[in-house]
Write a protein that holds these residues in place. Structure first.
Motif, mmCIF file in Angstrom:
data_model
loop_
_atom_site.group_PDB
_atom_site.id
_atom_site.type_symbol
_atom_site.label_atom_id
_atom_site.label_comp_id
_atom_site.label_asym_id
_atom_site.label_seq_id
_atom_site.Cartn_x
_atom_site.Cartn_y
_atom_site.Cartn_z
ATOM 1 N N CYS A 12 0.846 1.340 -0.111
ATOM 2 C CA CYS A 12 0.175 0.327 -0.931
ATOM 3 C C CYS A 12 -1.338 0.438 -0.772
ATOM 4 O O CYS A 12 -2.076 0.334 -1.759
ATOM 5 C CB CYS A 12 0.643 -1.070 -0.543
ATOM 6 N N GLY A 13 -1.806 0.645 0.429
ATOM 7 C CA GLY A 13 -3.233 0.806 0.655
ATOM 8 C C GLY A 13 -3.792 2.020 -0.051
ATOM 9 O O GLY A 13 -4.845 1.949 -0.694
ATOM 10 N N VAL A 14 -3.092 3.136 0.037
ATOM 11 C CA VAL A 14 -3.543 4.357 -0.642
ATOM 12 C C VAL A 14 -3.547 4.155 -2.157
ATOM 13 O O VAL A 14 -4.479 4.577 -2.853
ATOM 14 C CB VAL A 14 -2.651 5.556 -0.242
ATOM 15 N N MET A 15 -2.534 3.471 -2.669
ATOM 16 C CA MET A 15 -2.445 3.241 -4.108
ATOM 17 C C MET A 15 -3.585 2.336 -4.585
ATOM 18 O O MET A 15 -4.227 2.619 -5.603
ATOM 19 C CB MET A 15 -1.095 2.621 -4.452
ATOM 20 N N PHE A 16 -3.865 1.262 -3.878
ATOM 21 C CA PHE A 16 -4.930 0.366 -4.292
ATOM 22 C C PHE A 16 -6.302 1.025 -4.158
ATOM 23 O O PHE A 16 -7.184 0.789 -4.978
ATOM 24 C CB PHE A 16 -4.876 -0.947 -3.508
ATOM 25 N N LEU A 66 -1.032 -1.146 -15.117
ATOM 26 C CA LEU A 66 -0.024 -2.100 -14.631
ATOM 27 C C LEU A 66 1.328 -1.431 -14.359
ATOM 28 O O LEU A 66 1.882 -1.618 -13.271
ATOM 29 C CB LEU A 66 0.126 -3.266 -15.608
ATOM 30 N N PRO A 67 1.884 -0.623 -15.278
ATOM 31 C CA PRO A 67 3.146 0.056 -14.951
ATOM 32 C C PRO A 67 3.003 1.043 -13.789
ATOM 33 O O PRO A 67 3.909 1.168 -12.963
ATOM 34 C CB PRO A 67 3.521 0.792 -16.236
ATOM 35 N N VAL A 68 1.858 1.716 -13.704
ATOM 36 C CA VAL A 68 1.632 2.636 -12.582
ATOM 37 C C VAL A 68 1.644 1.859 -11.274
ATOM 38 O O VAL A 68 2.254 2.278 -10.280
ATOM 39 C CB VAL A 68 0.301 3.408 -12.768
ATOM 40 N N LEU A 69 0.996 0.698 -11.257
ATOM 41 C CA LEU A 69 0.968 -0.149 -10.073
ATOM 42 C C LEU A 69 2.370 -0.628 -9.699
ATOM 43 O O LEU A 69 2.780 -0.556 -8.535
ATOM 44 C CB LEU A 69 0.051 -1.346 -10.320
ATOM 45 N N LEU A 70 3.135 -1.087 -10.671
ATOM 46 C CA LEU A 70 4.474 -1.595 -10.391
ATOM 47 C C LEU A 70 5.428 -0.492 -9.916
ATOM 48 O O LEU A 70 6.214 -0.698 -8.989
ATOM 49 C CB LEU A 70 5.038 -2.293 -11.625
ATOM 50 N N VAL A 71 5.356 0.669 -10.554
ATOM 51 C CA VAL A 71 6.204 1.792 -10.126
ATOM 52 C C VAL A 71 5.800 2.248 -8.721
ATOM 53 O O VAL A 71 6.655 2.537 -7.883
ATOM 54 C CB VAL A 71 6.124 2.953 -11.142
ATOM 55 N N GLY A 72 4.503 2.284 -8.453
ATOM 56 C CA GLY A 72 4.031 2.667 -7.123
ATOM 57 C C GLY A 72 4.490 1.701 -6.050
ATOM 58 O O GLY A 72 4.911 2.109 -4.960
ATOM 59 N N LEU A 73 4.413 0.396 -6.320
ATOM 60 C CA LEU A 73 4.893 -0.596 -5.351
ATOM 61 C C LEU A 73 6.405 -0.479 -5.145
ATOM 62 O O LEU A 73 6.900 -0.615 -4.027
ATOM 63 C CB LEU A 73 4.532 -2.003 -5.823
ATOM 64 N N GLY A 74 7.129 -0.231 -6.222
ATOM 65 C CA GLY A 74 8.572 -0.048 -6.096
ATOM 66 C C GLY A 74 8.923 1.179 -5.266
ATOM 67 O O GLY A 74 9.809 1.140 -4.417
ATOM 68 N N PHE A 75 8.208 2.279 -5.498
ATOM 69 C CA PHE A 75 8.430 3.498 -4.714
ATOM 70 C C PHE A 75 8.100 3.265 -3.247
ATOM 71 O O PHE A 75 8.839 3.701 -2.356
ATOM 72 C CB PHE A 75 7.590 4.639 -5.287
ATOM 73 N N ALA A 76 6.997 2.574 -2.981
ATOM 74 C CA ALA A 76 6.616 2.288 -1.588
ATOM 75 C C ALA A 76 7.661 1.415 -0.910
ATOM 76 O O ALA A 76 8.010 1.632 0.251
ATOM 77 C CB ALA A 76 5.246 1.606 -1.554
ATOM 78 N N GLY A 77 8.184 0.424 -1.625
ATOM 79 C CA GLY A 77 9.236 -0.425 -1.065
ATOM 80 C C GLY A 77 10.510 0.347 -0.786
ATOM 81 O O GLY A 77 11.150 0.161 0.255
ATOM 82 N N LEU A 78 10.898 1.220 -1.700
ATOM 83 C CA LEU A 78 12.088 2.046 -1.507
ATOM 84 C C LEU A 78 11.932 2.965 -0.300
ATOM 85 O O LEU A 78 12.845 3.092 0.521
ATOM 86 C CB LEU A 78 12.358 2.865 -2.766
ATOM 87 N N LEU A 79 10.766 3.583 -0.181
ATOM 88 C CA LEU A 79 10.516 4.454 0.961
ATOM 89 C C LEU A 79 10.531 3.671 2.272
ATOM 90 O O LEU A 79 11.047 4.148 3.281
ATOM 91 C CB LEU A 79 9.179 5.182 0.787
#
Length: 61
Positions: A15-19, A38-51
């Motif tokens: 999340c830090g790297v993405m922001f 916005l979709p890039v942010l949401l997909v990135g947060l979802g990927f980070a949560g899954l990982l």
């Protein structure tokens, strides 16, 4: 004395790297379209949560 290590918090790290990346994108040039960011942010947060979930499951074994 030995050094105590703690497990990596993958969710916080990604999340830090993405922001930082999104902030850099806004600072580097013309403002990007929010409908793209916005979709890039949401997909990135979802990927980070899954990982983070996968890392926690692997760590328990």
């Amino acid at each position: 004395m030995g050094k105590r290590l703690h497990p990596t918090d993958w969710f916080a790290l990604l999340c830090g790297v993405m922001f930082i990346g999104i902030g850099w994108r806004y600072a580097a040039g013309p403002e990007p379209d929010p409908l793209v960011i916005l979709p890039v942010l949401l997909v990135g947060l979802g990927f980070a949560g899954l990982l983070a979930i996968i890392a926690k499951l692997v760590r328990k074994r």
